[in-house]
Design an enzyme around this catalytic site. Structure first.
Site, PDB file in Angstrom:
ATOM      1  N   GLU A 144      -6.515  -7.266  -1.015  1.00 24.34           N
ATOM      2  CA  GLU A 144      -7.016  -7.188   0.361  1.00 24.34           C
ATOM      3  C   GLU A 144      -8.460  -6.702   0.368  1.00 24.34           C
ATOM      4  OE1 GLU A 144      -4.825  -4.923   3.215  1.00 24.34           O
ATOM      5  OE2 GLU A 144      -2.877  -5.530   2.415  1.00 24.34           O
ATOM      6  N   GLU A 194       0.824  -1.207   0.000  1.00 23.46           N
ATOM      7  CA  GLU A 194       0.000   0.000   0.000  1.00 23.46           C
ATOM      8  C   GLU A 194       0.862   1.263   0.000  1.00 23.46           C
ATOM      9  OE1 GLU A 194      -4.121  -1.551   2.099  1.00 23.46           O
ATOM     10  OE2 GLU A 194      -2.667  -0.453   3.328  1.00 23.46           O
TER      11      GLU A 194
END
Length: 653
Positions: free
Chosen positions: A298, A140
């Site tokens: 995710e 991320e």
């Protein structure tokens, strides 16, 4: 189906139980090593891979593929203690200290040196391991350190500006530095847009946003290049965060550097309609991927831990939310994380194995999802074909949401989400694409609040309409060029000639205020002083700042049609207008059988997602894969989908 796996939080006895449960749940992959740096390299240059080797071996024996993270997402305490200069600094000049994650400056050469050393060790050791099927750069990128205002970043910003503009005079022209005595005589005088006594220079802010996205992209490329050199046969990705609250990376620029696009998505219950936002971000992720399939790295099996109120999923919602991703192009469905943590900031974040353990409703629902995804294997790689496009651009987002604009209530994503929600609610399939994309394959293109618009994008839309396409342009579009300079001569500058309208002044509305149109519809947020010298006026303002003025116009252009909307209609009026323009454009639609039911076509597969509390019937011909590949019941070709359930129909050739 897959998930993040953090075995360092558990004992070796638990690892063996984990692999057995993963097989029971139908897991196909895990992302391994995301936050393992401190244990893999406990001291500078001393590596401890023994425990990691054992975990990797257990996963391989269990038939679980590995998405191998480079473990660089969070530096270990020894690094930030020895080199505090790697820590990020905010716009107020405050250092952001260790104690959470991503405590590093994207432009720091010291951080990069240590991180790439670890990446090289990982690649040499695991690049040929048969379990490793994908490399996962960091994690991320930019989630918490997307922008840094430290002196190292300031120097990197100046280098970026030098490459962009060549000389300081060109910088002065681009930034409009004649305003407020900001004229520079040297690049060395330039700083990031730190906290100032008044409103900062808007083009300086825009360029800093561009630089910050590029700085992290450059870091990603550095890791990727090491992996490609030492592990050339394993593809590389990094997990994007395509969502309403993450605007700091221009993923259209990042996508060409990915072997496969992957993203993370969590339902945001601070929004009025979080699942509509999920559908939008899925369609945008597909647009970022150039229409190709992508990976959901995710998501959450139930509640997250970072919202003011963390809403748990009701029975059936895990399946529906997962299939929404698949219907819109995902070839994998991943979750954070495998086993809910006992300690740490995310201990109340849901997982595939909750704190209650595998003897729980949640784990049984996870296993059912794994079985459902397994039977949908044939869907993988199927394209999503859309007749409608919504244009979206991070550059326009950054520019639109800057200070000192006509209304702080107007925010860039709002119009895009509204029109996407209206069109998909009517059964249209929608691509969300860059403004300079090839539009020729679409019957309808919506241009929502494209405040910053390049000459190329404006020319592309004009050519599209001339060639027979239908386009709707909304308020506050085409206003500025790439330097955030107003296009003079009347709004909506870049689209004025195409639309046949001229806006002399914006007339934004105060919060809570509304206007009425002469067709009886209501609108809020925005109004304009419009003349229509070369367009048909479809509806006018009946009241408000300028009653009698055009609110919606239509112009025939070549073989196509260009619409302009000068206000924000309420949901009912937006849906009615979406229905009208989609029908006129001839856009294909698969009308839902009941409000709230989603019907999405992916290749030859029709996904029917029923989140309502009542069963619904859909007319189609084929087989329902989730019902055991049985023919759809009934001579008319119908399938009944139970409440909070789904069907995936493989249509007959």
């Amino acid at each position: 189906m897959g998930c993040d796996y953090n075995p360092e939080q558990w004992s070796p006895e638990v690892w063996r139980e984990d692999v057995a449960l993963m097989r029971e749940a139908g897991l196909g992959f895990v992302t391994l090593g995301v936050f393992s740096w401190a244990l893999l390299e406990p001291e500078p240059g001393r590596f401890d891979f023994g425990w990691f080797d054992e975990v990797l071996g257990l996963l391989h024996e269990g038939g679980i593929a590995v998405d191998m993270a480079t473990a660089t997402a969070a530096p270990p305490p020894w690094l930030t203690t020895a080199h505090p200069e790697v820590l990020p600094v905010d716009a107020d000049g405050r250092t952001l200290w260790p104690g959470s994650r991503q405590s590093w400056c994207p432009s720091s050469p010291v951080f990069r040196e240590h991180a790439l050393r670890l990446v090289a060790e990982m690649a040499r050791r695991y690049g040929g391991h048969p379990a490793v099927r994908l490399w996962h750069v960091s994690n991320e990128l930019g989630c918490h350190n997307g922008r840094c205002w430290c002196d190292v970043s300031a120097a990197a910003f100046r280098d970026w500006l030098t490459k962009r503009y060549g000389d300081v005079d060109e910088l002065n022209r681009a930034w409009g530095t004649a305003f407020w005595s900001q004229h520079y005589t040297s690049f060395e005088q330039v700083l990031p847009p730190r906290v100032t006594p008044a409103v900062p220079n808007p083009t300086q802010q825009l360029d800093f946003a561009r630089f910050s996205s590029d700085a992290l992209l450059d870091y990603h490329r550095a890791e990727r290049d090491v992996l490609r050199e030492l592990s050339p046969t394993v593809p590389v990705t990094t997990n994007f965060m395509v969502s309403t609250h993450q605007s700091e990376q221009d993923y259209f620029r990042w996508a060409p550097d990915q072997d496969v696009v992957s993203q993370d998505h969590y339902l945001d219950h601070r929004l009025a309609d979080p699942r509509a936002e999920q559908a939008f971000t899925d369609d945008l992720t597909r647009g970022v991927a150039g229409g190709r399939a992508w990976l959901l790295m995710e998501s959450a099996t139930s509640a997250v831990n970072w919202q003011p109120v963390n809403v748990a999923k009701r029975p059936g919602e895990l399946l529906l939310d997962s299939l929404r991703h698949v219907a819109r192009g995902a070839d994998a469905v991943g979750f954070f994380q495998w086993r809910a943590s006992r300690a740490g900031a995310e201990k109340y974040h849901s997982a595939l194995v909750p704190h209650a353990g595998p003897d729980s409703e949640r784990f049984r629902e996870v296993a059912a999802l794994g079985a459902a995804l397994a039977v949908l294997g044939e869907v993988a790689g199927s394209p999503v074909r859309a007749d409608v496009a919504v244009l979206f651009d991070w550059d326009a987002w950054w520019a639109c949401d800057l200070d000192s604009h006509p209304s702080a209530e107007l925010r860039y994503p709002d119009a895009a989400h509204r029109w996407h929600r209206a069109l998909t609610g009517l059964g249209a399939t929608v691509d969300v694409v860059h403004p300079e994309s090839d539009l020729s394959g679409y019957r309808l293109v919506v241009v929502p609040t494209l405040y910053l618009c390049s000459d190329a994008a404006a020319a592309g839309l004009a050519a599209y309409v001339e060639g027979g396409g239908h386009a709707l342009v909304t308020y506050f579009s085409g206003i500025v060029d790439g330097h955030d300079h107003v296009r003079l001569g009347g709004y909506p500058g870049a689209f004025r000639d195409l639309l046949g309208v001229r806006v002399e002044e914006f007339a934004p509305l105060l919060p809570g205020a509304t206007v009425t149109l002469d067709d009886g519809s209501r609108a809020d947020l925005w109004a304009e002083v419009v003349t229509a010298p070369d367009a048909e006026v479809v509806s006018r303002f009946a009241d408000g700042p300028r009653p009698g003025g055009p609110a919606l116009t239509r112009r025939a252009v070549g073989g196509g049609v260009a619409w302009y909307l000068a206000t924000r209609p309420d949901e009912a009026a937006t849906t009615a207008l979406a229905d009208r323009i989609a029908r006129e454009a001839g856009a294909a639609r698969f009308e839902p059988p009941a409000p709230g039911v989603e019907v999405v076509r992916r290749g030859r597969y029709v996904f029917v997602l029923n989140p309502t509390d009542e069963p619904v019937t859909v007319f189609t011909r084929g087989v329902d894969l989730l019902a055991g590949d049985l023919p759809v019941a009934g001579s008319a070709g119908t399938v009944t989908v139970a409440a909070r359930d789904a069907a995936v129909i493989r249509e007959e050739e």
